[in-house]
Design a protein around this motif. Sequence first.
Motif, PDB file in Angstrom:
ATOM      1  N   GLU A  74     -20.742  31.445 -84.904  1.00 43.73           N
ATOM      2  CA  GLU A  74     -20.974  30.758 -86.177  1.00 43.73           C
ATOM      3  C   GLU A  74     -20.840  31.737 -87.336  1.00 43.73           C
ATOM      4  O   GLU A  74     -20.276  31.396 -88.387  1.00 43.73           O
ATOM      5  CB  GLU A  74     -22.375  30.130 -86.163  1.00 43.73           C
ATOM      6  CG  GLU A  74     -22.478  28.947 -85.227  1.00 43.73           C
ATOM      7  CD  GLU A  74     -23.890  28.383 -85.202  1.00 43.73           C
ATOM      8  OE1 GLU A  74     -24.779  28.964 -85.887  1.00 43.73           O
ATOM      9  OE2 GLU A  74     -24.149  27.408 -84.455  1.00 43.73           O
ATOM     10  N   ARG A  75     -21.386  32.981 -87.140  1.00 43.52           N
ATOM     11  CA  ARG A  75     -21.289  33.955 -88.238  1.00 43.52           C
ATOM     12  C   ARG A  75     -19.842  34.342 -88.499  1.00 43.52           C
ATOM     13  O   ARG A  75     -19.384  34.437 -89.648  1.00 43.52           O
ATOM     14  CB  ARG A  75     -22.102  35.200 -87.897  1.00 43.52           C
ATOM     15  CG  ARG A  75     -22.148  36.219 -89.042  1.00 43.52           C
ATOM     16  CD  ARG A  75     -22.844  35.570 -90.245  1.00 43.52           C
ATOM     17  NE  ARG A  75     -22.903  36.461 -91.365  1.00 43.52           N
ATOM     18  CZ  ARG A  75     -23.846  37.350 -91.587  1.00 43.52           C
ATOM     19  NH1 ARG A  75     -24.846  37.444 -90.726  1.00 43.52           N
ATOM     20  NH2 ARG A  75     -23.833  38.105 -92.672  1.00 43.52           N
ATOM     21  N   GLU A  76     -19.115  34.506 -87.427  1.00 42.50           N
ATOM     22  CA  GLU A  76     -17.690  34.828 -87.591  1.00 42.50           C
ATOM     23  C   GLU A  76     -16.959  33.697 -88.297  1.00 42.50           C
ATOM     24  O   GLU A  76     -16.146  33.910 -89.209  1.00 42.50           O
ATOM     25  CB  GLU A  76     -17.066  35.122 -86.228  1.00 42.50           C
ATOM     26  CG  GLU A  76     -15.577  35.456 -86.318  1.00 42.50           C
ATOM     27  CD  GLU A  76     -14.967  35.634 -84.936  1.00 42.50           C
ATOM     28  OE1 GLU A  76     -13.729  35.779 -84.861  1.00 42.50           O
ATOM     29  OE2 GLU A  76     -15.715  35.631 -83.929  1.00 42.50           O
ATOM     30  N   GLN A  77     -17.291  32.485 -87.941  1.00 42.58           N
ATOM     31  CA  GLN A  77     -16.611  31.336 -88.549  1.00 42.58           C
ATOM     32  C   GLN A  77     -16.993  31.202 -90.011  1.00 42.58           C
ATOM     33  O   GLN A  77     -16.135  30.926 -90.878  1.00 42.58           O
ATOM     34  CB  GLN A  77     -16.976  30.052 -87.775  1.00 42.58           C
ATOM     35  CG  GLN A  77     -16.294  28.811 -88.299  1.00 42.58           C
ATOM     36  CD  GLN A  77     -14.774  28.878 -88.173  1.00 42.58           C
ATOM     37  OE1 GLN A  77     -14.233  29.500 -87.253  1.00 42.58           O
ATOM     38  NE2 GLN A  77     -14.053  28.272 -89.121  1.00 42.58           N
ATOM     39  N   SER A  78     -18.244  31.416 -90.312  1.00 39.73           N
ATOM     40  CA  SER A  78     -18.662  31.297 -91.716  1.00 39.73           C
ATOM     41  C   SER A  78     -18.019  32.372 -92.576  1.00 39.73           C
ATOM     42  O   SER A  78     -17.624  32.120 -93.727  1.00 39.73           O
ATOM     43  CB  SER A  78     -20.189  31.377 -91.809  1.00 39.73           C
ATOM     44  OG  SER A  78     -20.626  32.658 -91.380  1.00 39.73           O
ATOM     45  N   LEU A  79     -17.888  33.560 -92.004  1.00 41.46           N
ATOM     46  CA  LEU A  79     -17.236  34.634 -92.746  1.00 41.46           C
ATOM     47  C   LEU A  79     -15.758  34.341 -92.945  1.00 41.46           C
ATOM     48  O   LEU A  79     -15.169  34.632 -94.003  1.00 41.46           O
ATOM     49  CB  LEU A  79     -17.416  35.972 -92.031  1.00 41.46           C
ATOM     50  CG  LEU A  79     -18.834  36.555 -92.044  1.00 41.46           C
ATOM     51  CD1 LEU A  79     -18.886  37.846 -91.268  1.00 41.46           C
ATOM     52  CD2 LEU A  79     -19.304  36.766 -93.467  1.00 41.46           C
ATOM     53  N   ARG A  80     -15.179  33.769 -91.952  1.00 42.02           N
ATOM     54  CA  ARG A  80     -13.779  33.410 -92.094  1.00 42.02           C
ATOM     55  C   ARG A  80     -13.605  32.389 -93.231  1.00 42.02           C
ATOM     56  O   ARG A  80     -12.698  32.493 -94.074  1.00 42.02           O
ATOM     57  CB  ARG A  80     -13.241  32.830 -90.785  1.00 42.02           C
ATOM     58  CG  ARG A  80     -13.072  33.854 -89.677  1.00 42.02           C
ATOM     59  CD  ARG A  80     -12.579  33.161 -88.413  1.00 42.02           C
ATOM     60  NE  ARG A  80     -12.519  34.078 -87.303  1.00 42.02           N
ATOM     61  CZ  ARG A  80     -11.506  34.911 -87.042  1.00 42.02           C
ATOM     62  NH1 ARG A  80     -10.453  34.891 -87.834  1.00 42.02           N
ATOM     63  NH2 ARG A  80     -11.534  35.726 -86.021  1.00 42.02           N
TER      64      ARG A  80
END
Length: 743
Positions: free
Chosen positions: A58-64
């Motif tokens: 989720e953190r990776e996706q939000s950063l993306r």
Amino acid sequence: MNRVYGMRRQVYPYFAVMAVVAVLLLVLFLAVSWMQDRSDRRAKLRLAAGQLSEAVAEREQSLRELLAAATFSGRYVDAVGALSSQNDLPAMVGMLPQNPSRQWRSAEWLTLAPDAGSTSRSFRYQIHQGDIYGVLEQRRSGLAALLAFPLAESLRPILRQGSLWGRLEIDRQHFQLIDAGGVGPLRRWLSDSQSLTLQAADGPDIRLVLYASPKLPIRVLAAILAGLILLLLIAALLARLLSEQLSRPLRQLSSQLQRYADGEQMAPLTVDSRVVDILSLQYALDAVFGVLRRREKNLRYRATHDLLTGMKNQNELLRIVGQRISDARAHNRIFHLIGINILNFREINDMFGPDIADSCLVNIGAFLEQEHLVAARFYRGGIVVVKDGPPDEVAAVVLAMQLTRHHGIKNVDIELNVCTAIVGFPDDASDAPVLLRRLEIALDGARRAPYRFQRYKHGQEENYVKRLNMVEELRQAMLDWHSGLQVFYQPKLNLRAGQVDRMEALVRWNHPKYGNILPSEFIPLAEQAGLISSLSSWVITRVCEQIAGWRERGLDIQVAVNLSVQDMSHPELVDVIEKHRRKYELPAQCLAFEITESELMENPQEAIRLLKTFREQGYCLAIDDFGTGYSSLAQVKHMPVNEIKIDQEFVRHLPRDGDDQKIVRTTLALAHNFGLEAVAEGVEDLDTLELLVRWGCGWAQGYYISPAMPGVEVVDWVDEFHARHGQQTDALSRLFASEVPTL
């Protein structure tokens, strides 16, 4: 080798077993708790692993999405502002157009720069200053943007929520701990783990290891162990107290038993204990020792008393006399011992039975106790009385006479024949064994003393020892032909035929040290020492050998051997006689045996039985010393004998003593009436020989005819005698035609 342990060491093994059981129970409890807690921790780890994977994604996706939104407009300043407005990722922007290379630090935007490349996007993990970052790179619309975030910050909320800690690893070479600051080495070693891999498009993968520590704190475990050790110490103390409570009374019992084993008087046992088992043991031991005390008392009585009479025994007498000697020396006193021996006790036992004989001794002991006299049994059935003061011979004889009247047997006519002896301290001896030994010697002499009383005399022990030595030397003399023991032969003159046709075998002992010892001295010694049968066998052997030698020289003569009742009571004596007679091929008529009248009268019935045994073998038998044993006509009538020998006491003074003449003539008439031959011994003159011939005596024996001579001289003497007196026509004229040779 068996090992022996004290009471404490006996208790300690039980304590050790209890301690081991307690530890095992604790370990079992901890193991069960550990397994249950471990199951919960593993479930928690699996749940947290899933949550962390989702959180990272989720953190990776939000950063993306955030990076895409920031770079979509193509404006660099707006992008920075958009990114800086995010609370969860503070940013700092630095423009470095002159240096397109990227610089980056922790949790910062590192660079935004124009980029002429194509549109691209990548995600990787990198290390910066020891921390692991997730790096997102975006190229789009001529703009290159680089965004980095610390991976631990994204994971920490979930770890804290589950009380977990983690470890991030890159290529198994670099790692980073998350929330592991309060975890010690022990907790790390006890923690369970769960690993998962965080993949990235570019760069190495990240391995995340989750750890769940035990719920039970180490301090609690330490407190439990400390409590266990405390409990063990308390248990050890209690075990020591318990062992002391058990061992102290047992040591007391052991100490008392050891004192008893060392010879002290046994007393009731006492212990200082309230333990029921110990008291039960004490009561049981007291019961056992009560029996032992009674047995000990009985054994002590048996060791110091005569069981039949209740008087002191020989050992106790020795102790009493020794104590009296010590007291007499300390207080300058004197005392004496009276010895009394019942001479006819054996005859009473044989005639009336052992019950009557024992009752005599019991009643005598009771009488001495009533008189408050210290009395004890002595050698050979004797009695010793210990009295204070100087020796009193009259009082000793009176006491002996009192004992003969207080045997306590009623309705039975019993007369006790006693002998008495007396010794005194310190005149006769200075120590107990010597005093008692000299009393025994005096008693032995009292048997033959006038009035059967004797006071010990100095030098008497030396004579006694001499007699004992003579007994041993007599035993050796029968084995050694050169020791001086010989058989002499005294002729018996046939007064009817005027010839010597009989001999009497007489023992002579020419001692190497003492010279010629009279038979009246060593024959009684042989009887007392039990050697008379051996001596008689020795004489019979020599006589048979001598008769065989005479027969070879043409002399056929009968030899009489003196026997005692002791000899005839041994059944093997007849076998010995038969053995030697057959060895030398001698007829039974060559041997005759003489038994004194006094011995025959001691037990006439037994004597008759023994004499019949000899008569059945064909031997001639004679009653020796007839007239001295007070035999009755009825007894003589039943005696299976061939002849009687008139004692020399009635023959020696026959021509001058009218009473002796009456006795001899009466004895000869008695012999003729019973069909017995008569032999007169002690003929010492011609007048005596003439009277015996006229009165019809059969044989004469004495010094007037010839003294005893060695066997080698007999044949020559007989030939000379017959040659000198063989010319007369009748017996009487042949006897008195010439003088009989004398020595």
